[in-house]
Design an enzyme around this catalytic site. Structure first.
Site, PDB file in Angstrom:
ATOM      1  N   SER A 133       0.752  -1.152   0.025  1.00 43.16           N
ATOM      2  CA  SER A 133      -0.040   0.053   0.004  1.00 43.16           C
ATOM      3  C   SER A 133       0.990   1.387  -0.153  1.00 43.16           C
ATOM      4  O   SER A 133       2.133   1.276   0.661  1.00 43.16           O
ATOM      5  CB  SER A 133      -0.968   0.046   1.082  1.00 43.16           C
ATOM      6  OG  SER A 133      -1.605  -1.053   1.437  1.00 43.16           O
ATOM      7  N   SER A 165       2.422  -3.334   8.391  1.00 50.31           N
ATOM      8  CA  SER A 165       2.431  -3.997   9.742  1.00 50.31           C
ATOM      9  C   SER A 165       3.916  -4.786   9.798  1.00 50.31           C
ATOM     10  O   SER A 165       4.372  -5.289   8.989  1.00 50.31           O
ATOM     11  CB  SER A 165       1.498  -5.338   9.605  1.00 50.31           C
ATOM     12  OG  SER A 165       0.036  -4.606   9.352  1.00 50.31           O
ATOM     13  N   GLU A 248      -2.946 -13.860   0.724  1.00 48.79           N
ATOM     14  CA  GLU A 248      -3.105 -13.176   1.835  1.00 48.79           C
ATOM     15  C   GLU A 248      -4.531 -13.213   2.297  1.00 48.79           C
ATOM     16  O   GLU A 248      -4.647 -13.241   3.702  1.00 48.79           O
ATOM     17  CB  GLU A 248      -2.886 -11.552   1.451  1.00 48.79           C
ATOM     18  CG  GLU A 248      -2.998 -10.547   2.454  1.00 48.79           C
ATOM     19  CD  GLU A 248      -2.902  -9.150   2.012  1.00 48.79           C
ATOM     20  OE1 GLU A 248      -3.347  -8.802   0.907  1.00 48.79           O
ATOM     21  OE2 GLU A 248      -2.584  -8.225   2.773  1.00 48.79           O
ATOM     22  N   GLU A 371     -15.555  -3.996   0.886  1.00 47.61           N
ATOM     23  CA  GLU A 371     -16.233  -3.476  -0.122  1.00 47.61           C
ATOM     24  C   GLU A 371     -15.625  -4.141  -1.593  1.00 47.61           C
ATOM     25  O   GLU A 371     -16.264  -4.688  -2.424  1.00 47.61           O
ATOM     26  CB  GLU A 371     -16.260  -1.908  -0.611  1.00 47.61           C
ATOM     27  CG  GLU A 371     -16.999  -1.221   0.672  1.00 47.61           C
ATOM     28  CD  GLU A 371     -16.583  -0.921   1.789  1.00 47.61           C
ATOM     29  OE1 GLU A 371     -15.233  -1.518   2.215  1.00 47.61           O
ATOM     30  OE2 GLU A 371     -17.192  -0.576   2.835  1.00 47.61           O
TER      31      GLU A 371
HETATM   32  C1  FAD Z   1      -4.882  -3.970  10.339  1.00 52.18           C
HETATM   33  C2  FAD Z   1      -4.223  -3.534   8.822  1.00 52.18           C
HETATM   34  C3  FAD Z   1      -3.086  -4.115   8.317  1.00 52.18           C
HETATM   35  C4  FAD Z   1      -2.358  -3.718   7.326  1.00 52.18           C
HETATM   36  N1  FAD Z   1      -1.248  -4.008   6.940  1.00 52.18           N
HETATM   37  C5  FAD Z   1      -0.717  -3.799   5.624  1.00 52.18           C
HETATM   38  C6  FAD Z   1       0.408  -4.109   5.466  1.00 52.18           C
HETATM   39  O1  FAD Z   1       1.069  -5.111   6.118  1.00 52.18           O
HETATM   40  N2  FAD Z   1       1.072  -4.000   4.184  1.00 52.18           N
HETATM   41  C7  FAD Z   1       0.552  -3.142   3.028  1.00 52.18           C
HETATM   42  O2  FAD Z   1       1.035  -3.082   1.974  1.00 52.18           O
HETATM   43  N3  FAD Z   1      -0.915  -2.584   3.368  1.00 52.18           N
HETATM   44  C8  FAD Z   1      -1.379  -3.106   4.680  1.00 52.18           C
HETATM   45  N4  FAD Z   1      -2.574  -2.348   5.169  1.00 52.18           N
HETATM   46  C9  FAD Z   1      -3.331  -1.362   4.103  1.00 52.18           C
HETATM   47  C10 FAD Z   1      -4.571  -2.144   3.581  1.00 52.18           C
HETATM   48  O3  FAD Z   1      -4.215  -3.076   2.556  1.00 52.18           O
HETATM   49  C11 FAD Z   1      -5.358  -1.009   2.739  1.00 52.18           C
HETATM   50  O4  FAD Z   1      -5.746  -0.024   3.873  1.00 52.18           O
HETATM   51  C12 FAD Z   1      -6.628  -1.346   2.138  1.00 52.18           C
HETATM   52  O5  FAD Z   1      -6.280  -2.085   0.943  1.00 52.18           O
HETATM   53  C13 FAD Z   1      -7.562  -0.178   1.644  1.00 52.18           C
HETATM   54  O6  FAD Z   1      -6.950   0.897   1.120  1.00 52.18           O
HETATM   55  P1  FAD Z   1      -6.796   2.304   1.578  1.00 52.18           P
HETATM   56  O7  FAD Z   1      -6.532   2.307   3.037  1.00 52.18           O
HETATM   57  O8  FAD Z   1      -5.887   3.166   0.794  1.00 52.18           O
HETATM   58  O9  FAD Z   1      -8.227   2.648   1.325  1.00 52.18           O
HETATM   59  P2  FAD Z   1      -8.996   3.086  -0.124  1.00 52.18           P
HETATM   60  O10 FAD Z   1      -8.424   2.255  -1.302  1.00 52.18           O
HETATM   61  O11 FAD Z   1      -8.563   4.453  -0.446  1.00 52.18           O
HETATM   62  O12 FAD Z   1     -10.322   3.071   0.186  1.00 52.18           O
HETATM   63  C14 FAD Z   1     -11.147   3.951   1.060  1.00 52.18           C
HETATM   64  C15 FAD Z   1     -12.732   3.478   0.772  1.00 52.18           C
HETATM   65  O13 FAD Z   1     -13.228   3.321  -0.434  1.00 52.18           O
HETATM   66  C16 FAD Z   1     -13.695   2.163  -0.738  1.00 52.18           C
HETATM   67  N5  FAD Z   1     -13.370   1.759  -2.340  1.00 52.18           N
HETATM   68  C17 FAD Z   1     -12.223   1.862  -2.857  1.00 52.18           C
HETATM   69  N6  FAD Z   1     -12.400   1.496  -4.079  1.00 52.18           N
HETATM   70  C18 FAD Z   1     -13.371   1.195  -4.110  1.00 52.18           C
HETATM   71  C19 FAD Z   1     -14.481   0.290  -5.332  1.00 52.18           C
HETATM   72  N7  FAD Z   1     -13.855   0.244  -6.582  1.00 52.18           N
HETATM   73  N8  FAD Z   1     -15.728   0.104  -5.076  1.00 52.18           N
HETATM   74  C20 FAD Z   1     -16.231   0.133  -3.655  1.00 52.18           C
HETATM   75  N9  FAD Z   1     -15.661   0.710  -2.631  1.00 52.18           N
HETATM   76  C21 FAD Z   1     -14.178   1.540  -2.876  1.00 52.18           C
HETATM   77  C22 FAD Z   1     -12.907   1.316   0.177  1.00 52.18           C
HETATM   78  O14 FAD Z   1     -13.609  -0.042   0.396  1.00 52.18           O
HETATM   79  C23 FAD Z   1     -12.930   1.924   1.504  1.00 52.18           C
HETATM   80  O15 FAD Z   1     -13.849   1.857   2.258  1.00 52.18           O
HETATM   81  C24 FAD Z   1      -3.337  -2.536   6.291  1.00 52.18           C
HETATM   82  C25 FAD Z   1      -4.445  -2.306   6.572  1.00 52.18           C
HETATM   83  C26 FAD Z   1      -4.918  -2.426   7.893  1.00 52.18           C
HETATM   84  C27 FAD Z   1      -6.138  -2.049   8.358  1.00 52.18           C
END
Ligand code: FAD
Length: 394
Positions: A133, A165, A248, A371
């Site tokens: 991410s 993480s 994953e 989602e």
């Molecule tokens: C506990 C935890 C551990 C994590 N560990 C890691 C890690 O080790 N390494 C790593 O790389 N990442 C990690 N992450 C990151 C995680 O993979 C991302 O937070 C996640 O993929 C969502 O991306 P974002 O936070 O950028 O949200 P966004 O992608 O910006 O999404 C924001 C909101 O919009 C919604 N949304 C986005 N696109 C769409 C769509 N096309 N249709 C419908 N809804 C949509 C999403 O569901 C969400 O509600 C971790 C996250 C958490 C919470």
């Protein structure tokens, strides 16, 4: 306390024998008690115990024998998860290594990469973090901007990752970066392994609302990785990343199944005499969720063993995991009454409940949001028309 699952005839005699055998081993080799916060000193103790587990042939039941695993049937794997849960073992910190990086190397790595990493993962010597991410690339992972410029036998890495993480504890990271300049979306990406103590990498922790700092931001300034450590070939990172994402989701569903069993035990201990109808109803709801999760864990393990991890099963498992974790955490809090108002930092006997509760919303985000799992099921399993999007999403 104990509880039964519907369909406990799922396990045959051989699997129940394995349960007895593994339980005896656990009595003779007690695991370190799971801490509220994982730190370096706990990690040292846990690594030593993991090495004992591996030496006894219980290290990675699901891995093929040629890679140091035990190639045991799916039932043994579920039995092992349940027995680890009963012993309150928290294996979450090794989920990346055992359920993601290991299977990815078996599927897409070369012999040198497998020989170098798989035995060390098995003995708990390599803790891994996922560097996927970015601030503008979460669900739409294919818009990753971190650069990995190819320079002879090296990739020169510049950019930023976020939500990593265990990045502050891990030995290795698996990084998605753009190795072909001028490309966008899923073209020109590569997935590379790199040591996190490499010069040019800065890991900064992010404080969470439960007080922990398990996440990190990771900054790269001319950090070097070897092209020999690219998995699946330069420019094939999107294909390789898709394999990783399936693993994953499955890995999280399995690991969290274990922790849910442990939580259900704790809840039953607290609530076994309750006549409060609301708590009883919620307990039944939680139990039903965990029972369904168990069956999904079976299916996910079967699909992995057949060598065709199913993205649909993985998405169902991940969705259930998110919902179950939230329901369970809410019930833990509801069962506390007024004690639930205590600050989680107060070191009260109930601070773990609040800690789990405050962390639980993350289960519907980590490893792909709910989602995005519903999108995947709508398109992949229900065959609904693809939603309009600029690029592929995780
Ligand atoms: C506990 C935890 C551990 C994590 N560990 C890691 C890690 O080790 N390494 C790593 O790389 N990442 C990690 N992450 C990151 C995680 O993979 C991302 O937070 C996640 O993929 C969502 O991306 P974002 O936070 O950028 O949200 P966004 O992608 O910006 O999404 C924001 C909101 O919009 C919604 N949304 C986005 N696109 C769409 C769509 N096309 N249709 C419908 N809804 C949509 C999403 O569901 C969400 O509600 C971790 C996250 C958490 C919470």
């Amino acid at each position: 306390v104990s509880f039964d699952f519907p369909g406990d005839d799922l396990f045959n005699e051989d699997e129940e024998d394995f349960r007895t055998q593994f339980r005896e081993w656990l009595w003779a080799h007690p695991p370190p008690p799971a801490p509220v916060r994982v730190d370096r000193s706990y990690l040292t103790i846990y690594r030593a115990w993991q090495a004992e587990l591996a030496a006894a042939g219980y290290g990675a039941l699901h891995w093929p024998i040629e890679y140091g695993g035990a190639d045991r049937p799916v039932g043994h794997q579920i039995v092992q998860l349940e027995e680890l849960a009963r012993s309150n073992v928290d294996h979450t910190i090794f989920v990346n290594a055992f359920h993601m990086v290991g299977p990815l190397l078996m599927a897409a790595g070369d012999d040198a990469q497998r020989n170098s990493h798989l035995p060390r993962i098995l003995r708990g010597e390599e803790l891994w973090s996922l560097l996927l991410s970015e601030p503008d690339a979460g669900s739409d992972l294919a818009s990753a901007k971190t650069i990995g410029r190819v320079d002879g036998e090296h990739l020169v890495i510049n950019g930023q990752k976020v939500w990593t993480s265990w990045g502050h504890l891990a030995d290795w990271g698996l990084l998605l970066c753009r190795t072909q300049p001028g490309t966008s979306n899923h073209d020109g990406l590569s997935l590379v392994m790199l040591k996190l103590n490499t010069p040019g990498i800065e890991v900064r922790s992010i404080r969470q609302m439960n007080g922990d700092a398990e996440f990190n931001e990771v900054f790269f300034k001319d950090a070097h990785a070897s092209t020999r450590d690219v998995i699946g070939g330069i420019g094939n990172g999107w294909t390789t990343a898709r394999t990783l994402l399936g693993a994953e989701r499955t890995g999280l569903a399995l690991t969290y199944y274990t922790s849910m069993i442990a939580d259900l035990h704790k809840l039953l201990l607290r609530l076994k005499g309750t006549s409060n109808p609301e708590l009883r109803e919620e307990l039944a709801r939680v139990y039903t969720g965990v029972a369904i999760q168990r069956l999904t864990a079976f299916r996910a393990c079967s699909a992995m063993r057949l060598g065709s991890p199913s993205l649909a099963v993985a998405s169902v498992g991940k969705l259930q995991t998110g919902n179950n974790r939230r329901t369970l955490a809410s019930l833990r809090i509801a069962s506390l009454g007024a004690f639930a108002m205590l600050n989680p930092q107060d070191q009260s006997p109930h601070s773990e409940d609040m800690d789990v509760y405050l962390f639980s919303p993350s289960a519907t985000i980590a490893g792909g949001t709910s989602e995005m799992q519903r999108n995947a099921l709508a398109e992949g399993s229900l065959h609904l028309p693809r939603e309009k999007r600029r690029q592929e999403a995780r």
